[in-house]
Design a protein around this motif. Structure first.
Motif, PDB file in Angstrom:
ATOM      1  N   PRO A 274      39.525 -40.952   5.625  1.00 14.92           N
ATOM      2  CA  PRO A 274      39.291 -40.582   4.232  1.00 14.92           C
ATOM      3  C   PRO A 274      38.045 -41.263   3.673  1.00 14.92           C
ATOM      4  N   GLU A 275      37.547 -40.729   2.576  1.00 15.08           N
ATOM      5  CA  GLU A 275      36.411 -41.332   1.869  1.00 15.08           C
ATOM      6  C   GLU A 275      36.938 -42.397   0.914  1.00 15.08           C
ATOM      7  N   HIS A 276      36.399 -43.611   1.045  1.00 16.40           N
ATOM      8  CA  HIS A 276      36.806 -44.677   0.124  1.00 16.40           C
ATOM      9  C   HIS A 276      36.060 -44.508  -1.196  1.00 16.40           C
ATOM     10  N   VAL A 277      36.787 -44.586  -2.307  1.00  8.27           N
ATOM     11  CA  VAL A 277      36.186 -44.375  -3.629  1.00  8.27           C
ATOM     12  C   VAL A 277      36.003 -45.700  -4.364  1.00  8.27           C
ATOM     13  N   PHE A 278      37.093 -46.433  -4.611  1.00 10.11           N
ATOM     14  CA  PHE A 278      37.014 -47.750  -5.233  1.00 10.11           C
ATOM     15  C   PHE A 278      38.380 -48.418  -5.137  1.00 10.11           C
ATOM     16  N   ASP A 279      38.435 -49.704  -5.497  1.00 16.85           N
ATOM     17  CA  ASP A 279      39.677 -50.473  -5.534  1.00 16.85           C
ATOM     18  C   ASP A 279      39.875 -50.977  -6.959  1.00 16.85           C
ATOM     19  N   VAL A 280      41.100 -50.874  -7.478  1.00 18.14           N
ATOM     20  CA  VAL A 280      41.335 -51.123  -8.894  1.00 18.14           C
ATOM     21  C   VAL A 280      42.622 -51.926  -9.087  1.00 18.14           C
ATOM     22  N   TYR A 281      42.557 -52.928  -9.992  1.00 17.60           N
ATOM     23  CA  TYR A 281      43.773 -53.579 -10.486  1.00 17.60           C
ATOM     24  C   TYR A 281      44.293 -52.727 -11.649  1.00 17.60           C
ATOM     25  N   MET A 282      45.454 -52.125 -11.474  1.00 21.68           N
ATOM     26  CA  MET A 282      45.909 -51.109 -12.409  1.00 21.68           C
ATOM     27  C   MET A 282      46.502 -51.685 -13.696  1.00 21.68           C
ATOM     28  N   SER A 283      47.131 -52.840 -13.628  1.00 24.10           N
ATOM     29  CA  SER A 283      47.738 -53.446 -14.818  1.00 24.10           C
ATOM     30  C   SER A 283      47.624 -54.964 -14.694  1.00 24.10           C
ATOM     31  N   PRO A 284      46.394 -55.500 -14.821  1.00 22.37           N
ATOM     32  CA  PRO A 284      46.142 -56.899 -14.468  1.00 22.37           C
ATOM     33  C   PRO A 284      46.784 -57.913 -15.403  1.00 22.37           C
TER      34      PRO A 284
END
Length: 227
Positions: free
Chosen positions: A136-146
């Motif tokens: 798959p294509e990597h898009v980004f990494d995110v903390y959803m509810s930090p």
């Protein structure tokens, strides 16, 4: 002897009260104590720490954090048909907090469960949509509810799923209580559903907006030299 601390809990974990101790990345933060409040399937902790404020004074703070592990999600898109493939499933937390029926439209997603993010999202895509994808294509990494949840979600996209291979019935892992259906939508309709609030899942909105701004459905760039 306490499960999850010095003896294994139901998932075989120990040392859950050591989480955060030894971190040195932020010299303004010093972890003082970690109390495990619950370690049933996921882990709820209360952490006490000293924090040095911008004016130099130090305060003692406490925060509760919910640790469910990290996750991954993926947007399956078909560029030729300009469609996306989403899932629909019941989400109890949304249902008890105002969603009309708890049936959310989402991108396929799941926890890593010890796998690398790419491996985990390929597994989840197959389980939830019936499609076996390549790299798959990597898009980004995110903390959803930090503010309270430790989870970091790895976002991916994959192109050219074949609508003919999409299962007609329910998908997901029945043993885990999953009852998932797939929903194919024209990309323009999916964006309209975000604007109307019909799609209300954060990770799905983020991937759809990425697809519109920087991804496969971004506006065509004008030819060089064209004003």
């Amino acid at each position: 002897m306490t499960a999850g601390l010095d003896t294994p809990d139901r998932r075989g974990r120990t040392g859950l009260d050591r989480h955060g101790h030894g971190l040195t990345g932020n010299p303004r933060v010093r972890i003082r104590d970690v109390e495990v409040l619950s370690c049933d399937w996921y882990v709820l902790r209360k952490t006490t720490f000293d924090y040095e404020h911008s004016d130099g004074h130090i305060s003692r703070e406490q925060r509760e954090t919910y640790d469910r592990g990290d996750g991954a999600t993926i947007l399956l898109h078909n560029d030729d048909h300009r469609t996306v493939l989403l899932t629909r499933q019941f989400r109890l937390p949304a249902y008890v907090n105002g969603h009309p029926d708890g049936m959310l439209l989402e991108t396929a997603a799941g926890l890593l469960d010890g796998d690398r993010p790419q491996e985990a999202i390929r597994r989840e895509a197959a389980e939830e949509t019936g499609h076996v994808i390549g790299a798959p294509e990597h898009v980004f990494d995110v903390y959803m509810s930090p503010g309270s949840v430790t989870e970091r979600v790895h976002f991916y996209a994959a192109a050219h799923y074949d609508p003919a291979d999409t299962p007609a019935g329910a998908t997901g892992v029945a043993a885990e209580g999953e009852d998932i259906t797939t929903v194919e939508l024209p990309f323009a309709d999916a964006l309209a559903m975000v604007r109307k609030g019909t799609i209300a899942d954060a990770k799905t909105i983020m991937l759809l907006q990425w697809a519109a701004l920087d991804g496969p459905f971004r506006p065509a760039e004008p030819p060089a030299g064209h004003n």
